[in-house]
Design an enzyme around this catalytic site. Structure first.
Site, PDB file in Angstrom:
ATOM      1  N   TYR A   1      -6.929 -11.402   6.757  1.00 35.24           N
ATOM      2  CA  TYR A   1      -5.817 -10.663   5.781  1.00 35.24           C
ATOM      3  C   TYR A   1      -5.569 -11.644   4.817  1.00 35.24           C
ATOM      4  CZ  TYR A   1      -1.355  -8.584   4.900  1.00 35.24           C
ATOM      5  OH  TYR A   1      -0.347  -7.850   4.141  1.00 35.24           O
TER       6      TYR A   1
ATOM      7  N   ARG B   1       4.793   4.536   5.589  1.00 39.75           N
ATOM      8  CA  ARG B   1       5.272   3.036   5.482  1.00 39.75           C
ATOM      9  C   ARG B   1       5.495   3.004   4.063  1.00 39.75           C
ATOM     10  NH1 ARG B   1       4.596  -0.642   9.792  1.00 39.75           N
ATOM     11  NH2 ARG B   1       3.805  -2.154   8.543  1.00 39.75           N
TER      12      ARG B   1
ATOM     13  N   ASP C   1       0.849  -9.653  -1.316  1.00 36.91           N
ATOM     14  CA  ASP C   1       1.609 -10.081   0.017  1.00 36.91           C
ATOM     15  C   ASP C   1       2.041 -11.524  -0.151  1.00 36.91           C
ATOM     16  OD1 ASP C   1       2.034 -11.171   2.847  1.00 36.91           O
ATOM     17  OD2 ASP C   1       1.487  -9.119   3.256  1.00 36.91           O
TER      18      ASP C   1
END
Length: 243
Positions: free
Chosen positions: A154, A16, A141
């Site tokens: 997360y 990825r 993120d």
């Protein structure tokens, strides 16, 4: 930074986004240390592609949920490749967890892999990076600007990684630049169905999903052209943060 004959460690580099980063750096003539946890075959395939670009590429297995294994990773890289110029903290755990199904063991593992491992690795690499006047790139993120309550551990771990990026930028200055890249949609999780993907893309101003290569390009830019950039977390999210 000219990447020719430098060495980069990419955690989670087998697949990825990590794979795309490793390949992008290799094509810039940088030798690559590819970390993996369980994806040994994929790591070796990525290393083979990097070697085809004419650089050295070695694979390193380690469970970053174990802080001692994370601490040992950097000396292993230095022993086999001789130096370390770039550290890319990409490996992460992405699993759903809401408040009602909070699980302490899963919470602690997500924080160890997504946040603590980055701190441990930078601590272990600090002298090598200072000697090299190197770079640290943390994969954060875009969710930190729109926190997801269904991905509690997360989201919190990535928020912590943003703060860690800023703290490390001050701690390692002036020798080492520390930056972050915050992807939006770059590689769909396999459990996202078409309906969910469509709803997410409807909130992306540029109207498309990103790619691992988009993230790798941002990492490459910050490493090679970011001599006067530190403490920054660069969103690469198609504009989703502004919606």
């Amino acid at each position: 930074m000219d990447l020719r004959d430098r060495v980069a460690l990419v955690t989670g580099g087998a697949k990825r986004i990590g794979r795309a980063i490793a390949l992008r750096l290799a094509r810039a003539r940088c030798h690559v240390a590819i970390h993996f946890h369980t994806s040994a075959a994929e790591a070796e395939a990525t290393a083979a592609e990097c070697r085809a670009a004419g650089v050295r590429a070695e694979t390193f297995g380690a469970d970053l949920g174990d802080p001692s294994a994370a601490a040992e990773l950097v000396p292993r890289v230095l022993t086999r490749l001789g130096r370390l110029d770039v550290l890319v903290n990409n490996a992460s755990v992405f699993e759903p967890m809401g408040l009602d199904d909070f699980d302490l063991a899963d919470w602690e593992r997500a924080l160890r892999v997504n946040l603590t491992a980055a701190a441990v690795l930078v601590h272990a690499a600090r002298e090598a990076l200072r000697r090299a006047r190197g770079r640290v790139v943390n994969l954060c993120d875009a969710s930190t600007s729109h926190p997801w309550p269904d991905y509690l551990a997360y989201a919190v771990s990535k928020g912590g990684l943003v703060t860690l990026t800023q703290v490390l930028a001050r701690a390692l200055a002036p020798e080492v630049n520390v930056v972050g890249v915050a992807p939006g949609v770059a590689a769909w999780p396999p459990h996202y169905d078409e309906s969910l993907r469509a709803r997410i893309l409807a909130r992306v101003p540029l109207g498309r999903a990103g790619t691992p290569e988009d993230i790798a390009a941002a990492v490459h830019f910050l490493v090679t052209e970011g001599d006067y950039i530190t403490g920054l977390v660069l969103p690469v999210d198609g504009g989703r943060r502004i919606v």
